[in-house]
Design an enzyme around this catalytic site. Structure first.
Site, PDB file in Angstrom:
ATOM      1  CG  HIS A   1       0.449   2.076   0.543  1.00  0.00           C
ATOM      2  ND1 HIS A   1       0.447   2.500  -0.772  1.00  0.00           N
ATOM      3  CD2 HIS A   1      -0.290   0.938   0.573  1.00  0.00           C
ATOM      4  CE1 HIS A   1      -0.274   1.638  -1.501  1.00  0.00           C
ATOM      5  NE2 HIS A   1      -0.724   0.686  -0.711  1.00  0.00           N
TER       6      HIS A   1
ATOM      7  CG  ASP B   1      -3.038  -6.189  -3.367  1.00  0.00           C
ATOM      8  OD1 ASP B   1      -2.190  -6.282  -4.274  1.00  0.00           O
ATOM      9  OD2 ASP B   1      -2.965  -5.333  -2.466  1.00  0.00           O
TER      10      ASP B   1
HETATM   11 ZN   LIG Z   1      -2.079  -3.544  -2.127  1.00  0.00          ZN
END
Ligand SMILES: [Zn+2]
Length: 370
Positions: free
Chosen positions: A118, A243
Site C-alpha cells: 500500500h 486476509d
Molecule cells: Zn490486506
C-alpha cells in the site's frame, strides 16, 4: 521482527516466527534453505519513493511523536515507531536479495516479511512504509531488464504497486481483492487498466464480500491464465496477504485454507510455463496470526519448495501436535487441528449463487482487453 507499530496494532510480524516454527515442526524447512539479508541501500528505495518522503521517515524514526501526517505517518493505521526507517529498509533488502536469487539461480524465493503493497511514492498507507514489492520490481526492471508480472492475492487492492507502474508497459499488475466499495483502500475497479503506454497492463478483479473458495479460485485461475498469456512475463513477483480467509478480522471474504493451497500451485505453474520457473513470493496482510497465517504461509512454502508434505496436507493431515501445544497458550482462540479447514462444520453462506454470478460478470469485464 522490528517492524512493529505498537503492541495493540493488528500488523504483527510474530506470524513470521509462528510460520517458521510450524514449518520446522513439519520437517518442511531446513537451515540451508534460508539466507540472511541486510538493509536495502537507499538508492534502490529512491527508485520508487521520493527523497522528501524517505527523509520524513528517517526523522519520524528519531522523533516518533512529531507530526508527519503530510507523509501518511502518524495515522491510526500507520503510526510512527522508533527505527521505522531501518526496519522498513531491511524489509526492502529481503525482497531485493530474493529478486537477485530468482534471476541468478532460477530458484524460487519467498520473503514473508515483505509484500507491503500500500505504500505510495510520497506517503505511507495501510500499515506500509516502504513498498518493498515495488522496490524489487523496479530493481528487476533496471538490473535485469525483465518484464515483471505482479500478482497480488491480498484481500485489499494492491494500490501502491499498481499506481507506481501504471504507465509502464513492462510491468503488468494483477490484483484480486474484495471490492473497494466496502474495503480499504477503496480502489481496484476493473476500469483501472493503466494509462498511456501502460494501458491494458493493469488488471483488477474486485470480488463480492462473502465470496467463497470455488468462486475465488475460478476467477483467479482464469484471469491469471489470460493475463500471463497476454503479457508473457520473464519473472513473477507475487504478494500473499492471507486476509481473504473467513476468520480474518479485517475483511468480509469467506474463503477457507483451500485457496491458500491451490493458489500457489496456479502461480507456480504460470511461473514454470512463462518464466522458466522464476518466481519471487512476498508476504502481505493476514491478521488472524494464530489460526490462519502460519498454515497459509507454510503451505505456500511447501508448494514453492515442492515438499512432499503437500500430499498429506491435501488429504486433511493434522498439524504437528508439538506446534499446537507450544502455540495454544498464546492464542485467544482454539487452534485448528488440521491443515485444511473442516468446512463441513461451517454454516452455509446465503446468496452464494448471486455472489458467484456477480463475480463471473466482474471476471469477464476484467478480461476485456486481454
Ligand atoms: Zn490486506
Amino acid at each position: 521482527m522490528n517492524y512493529r507499530f505498537h503492541s495493540d496494532h493488528p500488523f504483527n510480524q510474530e506470524r513470521v516466527r509462528l510460520t517458521m516454527d510450524l514449518l520446522k515442526h513439519s520437517g518442511a524447512l531446513s537451515n540451508t534453505q534460508m539466507i540472511g539479508y541486510s538493509a536495502c541501500p537507499e538508492s534502490f528505495i529512491e527508485q520508487v519513493h521520493t527523497s522528501a518522503y524517505i527523509q520524513a521517515v528517517k526523522k519520524a524514526s528519531q522523533q516518533p511523536s512529531s507530526n508527519w501526517l503530510d507523509y501518511g505517518i502518524g495515522t491510526e493505521d500507520t503510526p510512527s515507531f522508533p527505527e521505522m526507517h531501518q526496519a522498513s529498509s531491511f524489509i526492502c533488502g529481503g525482497s531485493l536479495i530474493g529478486a537477485d536469487r530468482v534471476m541468478n539461480s532460477q530458484a524460487r524465493a519467498l520473503h514473508l516479511a515483505g509484500g507491503l503493497h500500500h505504500a505510495h511514492p510520497g506517503k505511507a498507507s495501510g500499515f506500509c512504509i516502504y513498498n518493498d514489492a515495488a522496490v524489487a520490481i523496479a530493481y528487476l526492471r533496471k538490473q535485469y531488464d525483465a518484464k515483471v508480472l505482479y500478482i497480488d492475492t491480498d484481500v485489499h487492492h494492491g494500490d501502491g504497486v499498481q499506481w507506481m507502474f501504471y504507465s509502464d508497459p513492462q510491468v503488468c499488475t494483477f490484483s484480486i481483492h474484495e471490492t473497494g466499495k466496502y474495503l480499504f483502500p477503496g480502489t481496484g475497479y476493473v476500469h483501472e487498466r493503466g494509462e498511456g503506454q501502460g494501458f491494458g497492463f493493469s488488471v483488477n478483479l474486485p470480488l463480492e464480500p462473502f465470496t467463497e473458495d470455488e468462486s475465488w479460485l475460478e476467477c483467479f485461475s482464469e484471469v491469471l491464465e489470460r493475463t500471463a498469456g497476454f503479457f508473457k512475463p520473464d519473472v513473477i513477483v507475487s504478494q500473499h496477504g492471507c486476509d481473504a480467509h473467513a476468520l480474518d478480522p479485517l475483511s468480509h471474504m469467506h474463503c477457507s485454507m483451500d485457496i491458500y493451497l491451490q493458489m500457489p500451485k496456479i502461480i507456480r505453474s504460470a511461473a514454470d510455463h512463462w518464466c522458466n520457473g522464476r518466481w519471487l513470493a512476498l508476504g502481505g496482510g493476514g491478521y488472524d496470526i494464530y489460526r490462519v497465517v502460519p498454515r497459509a504461509w507454510s503451505m505456500l512454502w511447501m508448494v514453492m519448495s515442492e515438499h512432499p508434505m503437500v500430499q498429506q496436507v491435501s488429504s486433511h493431515a493434522h498439524l504437528p501436535q508439538a506446534w499446537i501445544e507450544a502455540v495454544q497458550p498464546r492464542s485467544p482462540h482454539a487452534l485448528p487441528v488440521s491443515w485444511l479447514d473442516a468446512k463441513s462444520a461451517w454454516a452455509p453462506m446465503p446468496r452464494r449463487k448471486e455472489i458467484t454470478e456477480n463475480n463471473r460478470k466482474t471476471k469477464q469485464l476484467s478480461m476485456m482487453y486481454l
